[in-house]
Design an enzyme around this catalytic site. Structure first.
Site, PDB file in Angstrom:
ATOM      1  N   CYS A   1       7.648  -2.328   6.672  1.00 46.34           N
ATOM      2  CA  CYS A   1       7.117  -1.792   5.410  1.00 46.34           C
ATOM      3  C   CYS A   1       8.175  -0.899   4.745  1.00 46.34           C
ATOM      4  O   CYS A   1       8.719   0.016   5.385  1.00 46.34           O
ATOM      5  CB  CYS A   1       5.839  -0.993   5.675  1.00 46.34           C
ATOM      6  SG  CYS A   1       5.303  -0.029   4.252  1.00 46.34           S
TER       7      CYS A   1
ATOM      8  N   CYS B   1       7.222   2.801   4.799  1.00 45.22           N
ATOM      9  CA  CYS B   1       7.326   3.345   6.160  1.00 45.22           C
ATOM     10  C   CYS B   1       8.792   3.591   6.520  1.00 45.22           C
ATOM     11  O   CYS B   1       9.119   4.602   7.152  1.00 45.22           O
ATOM     12  CB  CYS B   1       6.675   2.397   7.167  1.00 45.22           C
ATOM     13  SG  CYS B   1       4.867   2.375   7.101  1.00 45.22           S
TER      14      CYS B   1
ATOM     15  N   ASP C   1      10.537   7.666  -7.964  1.00 43.17           N
ATOM     16  CA  ASP C   1      10.541   6.204  -8.111  1.00 43.17           C
ATOM     17  C   ASP C   1      11.941   5.748  -8.518  1.00 43.17           C
ATOM     18  O   ASP C   1      12.588   6.361  -9.368  1.00 43.17           O
ATOM     19  CB  ASP C   1       9.507   5.772  -9.161  1.00 43.17           C
ATOM     20  CG  ASP C   1       9.187   4.291  -9.077  1.00 43.17           C
ATOM     21  OD1 ASP C   1       8.052   3.945  -8.707  1.00 43.17           O
ATOM     22  OD2 ASP C   1      10.086   3.466  -9.379  1.00 43.17           O
TER      23      ASP C   1
ATOM     24  N   HIS D   1       0.332   4.322   7.642  1.00 41.07           N
ATOM     25  CA  HIS D   1       0.366   3.084   6.864  1.00 41.07           C
ATOM     26  C   HIS D   1      -1.044   2.554   6.614  1.00 41.07           C
ATOM     27  O   HIS D   1      -1.776   2.250   7.553  1.00 41.07           O
ATOM     28  CB  HIS D   1       1.185   2.002   7.580  1.00 41.07           C
ATOM     29  CG  HIS D   1       1.226   0.717   6.792  1.00 41.07           C
ATOM     30  ND1 HIS D   1       2.193   0.447   5.863  1.00 41.07           N
ATOM     31  CD2 HIS D   1       0.370  -0.328   6.756  1.00 41.07           C
ATOM     32  CE1 HIS D   1       1.950  -0.712   5.291  1.00 41.07           C
ATOM     33  NE2 HIS D   1       0.841  -1.210   5.817  1.00 41.07           N
TER      34      HIS D   1
ATOM     35  N   ASN E   1      -1.912   1.437  -8.102  1.00 39.15           N
ATOM     36  CA  ASN E   1      -2.117   0.015  -8.341  1.00 39.15           C
ATOM     37  C   ASN E   1      -2.639  -0.635  -7.072  1.00 39.15           C
ATOM     38  O   ASN E   1      -2.134  -0.365  -5.980  1.00 39.15           O
ATOM     39  CB  ASN E   1      -0.794  -0.642  -8.765  1.00 39.15           C
ATOM     40  CG  ASN E   1      -0.286  -0.105 -10.082  1.00 39.15           C
ATOM     41  OD1 ASN E   1      -1.061   0.125 -11.000  1.00 39.15           O
ATOM     42  ND2 ASN E   1       1.024   0.106 -10.177  1.00 39.15           N
TER      43      ASN E   1
ATOM     44  N   HIS F   1       1.757  -0.508   0.633  1.00 42.90           N
ATOM     45  CA  HIS F   1       1.533   0.747   1.371  1.00 42.90           C
ATOM     46  C   HIS F   1       0.934   1.684   0.324  1.00 42.90           C
ATOM     47  O   HIS F   1       1.566   1.910  -0.734  1.00 42.90           O
ATOM     48  CB  HIS F   1       2.858   1.276   1.929  1.00 42.90           C
ATOM     49  CG  HIS F   1       2.747   2.548   2.724  1.00 42.90           C
ATOM     50  ND1 HIS F   1       3.328   2.711   3.977  1.00 42.90           N
ATOM     51  CD2 HIS F   1       2.151   3.736   2.451  1.00 42.90           C
ATOM     52  CE1 HIS F   1       3.088   3.933   4.431  1.00 42.90           C
ATOM     53  NE2 HIS F   1       2.373   4.583   3.503  1.00 42.90           N
TER      54      HIS F   1
ATOM     55  N   HIS G   1      -0.011   4.185  -2.331  1.00 42.01           N
ATOM     56  CA  HIS G   1       0.813   5.193  -3.001  1.00 42.01           C
ATOM     57  C   HIS G   1       0.204   5.546  -4.335  1.00 42.01           C
ATOM     58  O   HIS G   1      -0.494   4.742  -4.954  1.00 42.01           O
ATOM     59  CB  HIS G   1       2.259   4.721  -3.180  1.00 42.01           C
ATOM     60  CG  HIS G   1       2.405   3.384  -3.838  1.00 42.01           C
ATOM     61  ND1 HIS G   1       2.181   2.199  -3.169  1.00 42.01           N
ATOM     62  CD2 HIS G   1       2.739   3.028  -5.109  1.00 42.01           C
ATOM     63  CE1 HIS G   1       2.387   1.186  -3.993  1.00 42.01           C
ATOM     64  NE2 HIS G   1       2.714   1.669  -5.189  1.00 42.01           N
TER      65      HIS G   1
ATOM     66  N   HIS H   1       1.287   6.988  -8.087  1.00 41.73           N
ATOM     67  CA  HIS H   1       2.341   7.304  -9.039  1.00 41.73           C
ATOM     68  C   HIS H   1       1.933   8.575  -9.779  1.00 41.73           C
ATOM     69  O   HIS H   1       0.825   8.634 -10.337  1.00 41.73           O
ATOM     70  CB  HIS H   1       2.493   6.192 -10.084  1.00 41.73           C
ATOM     71  CG  HIS H   1       2.870   4.843  -9.531  1.00 41.73           C
ATOM     72  ND1 HIS H   1       4.140   4.327  -9.655  1.00 41.73           N
ATOM     73  CD2 HIS H   1       2.148   3.903  -8.872  1.00 41.73           C
ATOM     74  CE1 HIS H   1       4.179   3.123  -9.093  1.00 41.73           C
ATOM     75  NE2 HIS H   1       2.979   2.841  -8.624  1.00 41.73           N
TER      76      HIS H   1
HETATM   77  P1  AMP Z   1       3.642  -0.552  -7.243  1.00 44.57           P
HETATM   78  O1  AMP Z   1       4.249  -1.601  -8.136  1.00 44.57           O
HETATM   79  O2  AMP Z   1       2.476   0.151  -7.820  1.00 44.57           O
HETATM   80  O3  AMP Z   1       3.365  -1.120  -5.858  1.00 44.57           O
HETATM   81  O4  AMP Z   1       4.743   0.576  -7.075  1.00 44.57           O
HETATM   82  C1  AMP Z   1       5.841   0.442  -6.234  1.00 44.57           C
HETATM   83  C2  AMP Z   1       6.923   1.305  -6.811  1.00 44.57           C
HETATM   84  O5  AMP Z   1       7.906   1.471  -5.822  1.00 44.57           O
HETATM   85  C3  AMP Z   1       7.618   0.722  -8.046  1.00 44.57           C
HETATM   86  O6  AMP Z   1       7.410   1.583  -9.155  1.00 44.57           O
HETATM   87  C4  AMP Z   1       9.086   0.656  -7.620  1.00 44.57           C
HETATM   88  O7  AMP Z   1       9.968   1.013  -8.662  1.00 44.57           O
HETATM   89  C5  AMP Z   1       9.130   1.652  -6.477  1.00 44.57           C
HETATM   90  N1  AMP Z   1      10.179   1.439  -5.500  1.00 44.57           N
HETATM   91  C6  AMP Z   1      10.523   0.270  -4.909  1.00 44.57           C
HETATM   92  N2  AMP Z   1      11.520   0.471  -4.034  1.00 44.57           N
HETATM   93  C7  AMP Z   1      11.808   1.802  -4.066  1.00 44.57           C
HETATM   94  C8  AMP Z   1      12.742   2.632  -3.404  1.00 44.57           C
HETATM   95  N3  AMP Z   1      13.605   2.152  -2.476  1.00 44.57           N
HETATM   96  N4  AMP Z   1      12.779   3.950  -3.703  1.00 44.57           N
HETATM   97  C9  AMP Z   1      11.941   4.458  -4.627  1.00 44.57           C
HETATM   98  N5  AMP Z   1      11.016   3.727  -5.279  1.00 44.57           N
HETATM   99  C10 AMP Z   1      10.956   2.412  -5.020  1.00 44.57           C
END
Ligand code: AMP
Length: 114
Positions: free
Chosen positions: A4, A7, A30, A46, A87, A98, A100, A102
């Site tokens: 993940c 993770c 982000d 997780h 989301n 995982h 989260h 925003h």
């Molecule tokens: P979601 O699309 O709601 O699942 O959000 C996932 C978020 O993770 C997106 O806004 C991506 O830009 C962000 N994301 C993906 N990889 C990374 C990373 N390595 N570091 C920081 N944010 C990330």
């Protein structure tokens, strides 16, 4: 979970710009910000997303929401306003399975939520 992305970020196997951490929560910027402030708040345990939230303890879930508020204050957006979004699933374009949240702010956002 071994493979993940979030993770791995929590375990420091992948670098991130840390904003906040406590026993239950890790938060980082982000990588593709959609607002001047765009922080991801992630439970250290997780769970795949909102639909699996019953697998998370009430304490950890509350810690995530409290962390959102703390981060808004830290980032200087608590007074002007901010959005907290999670989301869930394909229609909502969840890309990382995982849970989260925003935290978005630092600009005047549109009324459109979708
Ligand atoms: P979601 O699309 O709601 O699942 O959000 C996932 C978020 O993770 C997106 O806004 C991506 O830009 C962000 N994301 C993906 N990889 C990374 C990373 N390595 N570091 C920081 N944010 C990330």
């Amino acid at each position: 979970m071994d493979d993940c992305l979030f993770c791995k970020i929590i375990r420091r196997e992948i670098p991130s710009a840390k904003v906040y951490e406590d026993d239950d929560v890790y938060a980082f910027r982000d990588i593709h910000p959609m607002a001047p402030v765009h922080v991801l708040v992630v439970p250290k345990t997780h769970v795949s997303g909102m639909s699996a939230v019953d697998a998370l303890s009430d304490a950890a879930l509350a810690a995530c929401l409290r962390a959102c508020r703390t981060i808004a204050e830290q980032e200087g957006i608590a007074q002007s306003g901010y959005r907290v979004v999670s989301n869930c699933g394909s229609d909502a374009c969840q890309s990382v399975p995982h849970l989260h949240f925003h935290v978005l702010g630092g600009k005047h956002m549109t009324e459109s939520m979708a």
